[in-house]
Write a protein that holds these residues in place. Structure first.
Motif, short mmCIF file in Angstrom:
data_model
loop_
_atom_site.label_atom_id
_atom_site.label_comp_id
_atom_site.label_asym_id
_atom_site.label_seq_id
_atom_site.Cartn_x
_atom_site.Cartn_y
_atom_site.Cartn_z
N TRP A 142 0.82 -1.22 0.00
CA TRP A 142 0.00 0.00 0.00
C TRP A 142 0.85 1.27 0.00
CZ3 TRP A 142 -5.03 1.33 -0.61
CH2 TRP A 142 -5.91 0.27 -0.79
N ASP A 143 2.15 1.13 0.00
CA ASP A 143 3.05 2.29 -0.04
C ASP A 143 2.80 3.07 -1.33
OD1 ASP A 143 5.12 4.05 0.49
OD2 ASP A 143 6.69 2.65 -0.10
N ASN A 144 2.51 4.36 -1.19
CA ASN A 144 2.26 5.26 -2.32
C ASN A 144 1.07 4.85 -3.18
OD1 ASN A 144 4.44 7.04 -1.74
ND2 ASN A 144 5.84 5.53 -2.60
N LYS A 145 0.00 4.34 -2.52
CA LYS A 145 -1.19 3.92 -3.26
C LYS A 145 -2.49 4.51 -2.74
CE LYS A 145 0.53 -0.06 -5.48
NZ LYS A 145 1.04 -1.37 -5.24
N ILE A 146 -2.46 5.36 -1.72
CA ILE A 146 -3.69 5.90 -1.14
C ILE A 146 -4.05 7.23 -1.81
CG2 ILE A 146 -4.74 6.82 0.97
CD1 ILE A 146 -2.98 4.81 2.52
N SER A 147 -5.32 7.32 -2.22
CA SER A 147 -5.81 8.53 -2.89
C SER A 147 -6.97 9.19 -2.14
CB SER A 147 -6.26 8.21 -4.31
OG SER A 147 -5.17 7.78 -5.08
N ASN A 158 -3.51 11.40 9.75
CA ASN A 158 -2.50 12.23 9.11
C ASN A 158 -1.68 11.31 8.20
OD1 ASN A 158 -0.69 14.21 8.39
ND2 ASN A 158 -0.12 14.76 10.48
N HIS A 159 -1.63 11.62 6.91
CA HIS A 159 -0.90 10.83 5.91
C HIS A 159 0.45 11.49 5.65
CE1 HIS A 159 -5.10 9.75 5.39
NE2 HIS A 159 -4.70 8.64 4.79
N PHE A 160 1.52 10.72 5.81
CA PHE A 160 2.88 11.23 5.64
C PHE A 160 3.53 10.68 4.38
CE2 PHE A 160 2.01 11.81 10.08
CZ PHE A 160 2.70 12.97 10.42
N GLN A 161 4.34 11.51 3.77
CA GLN A 161 5.03 11.17 2.54
C GLN A 161 6.13 10.12 2.73
OE1 GLN A 161 7.12 14.53 0.99
NE2 GLN A 161 7.34 13.65 -1.05
N LEU A 162 6.81 10.15 3.88
CA LEU A 162 7.95 9.27 4.10
C LEU A 162 7.71 8.29 5.24
CD1 LEU A 162 10.80 11.94 3.81
CD2 LEU A 162 9.92 10.43 2.01
N ARG A 185 1.07 9.22 -2.49
CA ARG A 185 2.35 9.57 -1.89
C ARG A 185 2.43 9.22 -0.40
NH1 ARG A 185 3.80 15.55 -3.36
NH2 ARG A 185 5.84 14.85 -2.72
N THR A 186 1.48 8.45 0.12
CA THR A 186 1.47 8.13 1.56
C THR A 186 2.32 6.89 1.84
OG1 THR A 186 -0.73 9.08 1.88
CG2 THR A 186 0.02 7.48 3.52
N THR A 187 3.23 7.04 2.82
CA THR A 187 4.07 5.92 3.24
C THR A 187 3.87 5.57 4.71
OG1 THR A 187 5.71 6.45 1.56
CG2 THR A 187 6.47 5.08 3.35
N SER A 188 3.40 6.52 5.52
CA SER A 188 3.11 6.23 6.93
C SER A 188 1.92 7.06 7.38
CB SER A 188 4.34 6.50 7.81
OG SER A 188 4.83 7.80 7.65
N LEU A 189 1.25 6.58 8.44
CA LEU A 189 0.02 7.21 8.92
C LEU A 189 0.01 7.29 10.44
CD1 LEU A 189 -0.95 4.75 6.68
CD2 LEU A 189 -2.89 6.24 6.70
N LEU A 190 -0.62 8.35 10.95
CA LEU A 190 -0.89 8.50 12.38
C LEU A 190 -2.37 8.76 12.56
CD1 LEU A 190 1.97 10.94 13.56
CD2 LEU A 190 1.85 8.47 13.93
#
Length: 192
Positions: A142-147, A158-162, A185-190
């Motif tokens: 799912w890395d870099n696949k959320i729209s 919160n969607h983070f780029q790295l 562009r999302t790689t990590s989430l909080l």
């Protein structure tokens, strides 16, 4: 229809848009399209061929009748209320450790495409200054696949780029049908 060397060949309408389903043991398997990722202790991911099945698994069978179309689910206030009521019951009555949906992440804008449903045994607190849960998507498909996404049970995401919550981010939001410049562009989430 294609005309090739004087022969007419029929081409299925879906041939150009859908990859063929894999064959398993001589039978054609249905494509896996909807995953459920449990956060917290005992974290695990399962994937399912239908959105309805994924929501049933995500709610431990308490919502077995979700529509097959993920977009219909997020747009229907009745389903939103049902998902959030499960968290309210947990808070008020201290019910079992069954999972609650905290967000649904979508592959395509407009809440369409593949889905990744996040669950946790507890809802988010009313405080928007603490971090409740986190996840890093590196290496899980799912890395870099959320729209697009939608938060539930009081959660803001919160969607983070790295990886490791670095780079640019969206800021904490309850939902969006289009992540704009953060699309894919999302790689990590909080969650808070």
């Amino acid at each position: 229809m294609l005309l090739m060397f004087g022969l007419t060949v029929a081409v299925p309408a879906h041939a150009a848009t859908e990859p063929p389903a894999p064959e398993i043991g001589g039978f054609t398997a249905e494509p896996v399209t909807h995953c459920v990722k449990r956060l917290g202790e005992g974290a695990r991911t399962t994937c399912h061929t239908s959105f309805r099945e994924a929501i049933s698994v995500a709610t431990d069978g308490r919502i077995p009748d979700a529509p097959e179309d993920a977009r219909s689910f997020v747009k229907d206030p009745v389903y939103t209320a049902r998902v959030n009521e499960l968290g309210t019951e947990r808070s008020q009555f201290g019910t079992s450790s069954a999972s609650l949906i905290v967000s649904i992440e979508y592959q395509l804008t407009g809440h369409r495409g593949l889905t990744l449903t996040y669950t946790n045994p507890t809802p988010c607190t009313s405080s928007k200054s603490d971090v409740e849960f986190s996840d890093d998507l590196t290496g899980d498909g799912w890395d870099n696949k959320i729209s697009a996404f939608q938060g539930y049970n009081g959660c803001y995401v919160n969607h983070f780029q790295l990886s490791g919550f670095g780079g640019e981010s969206t800021g904490f939001r309850n939902g969006s049908g289009n992540l704009g410049w953060m699309d894919n562009r999302t790689t990590s989430l909080l969650w808070t």
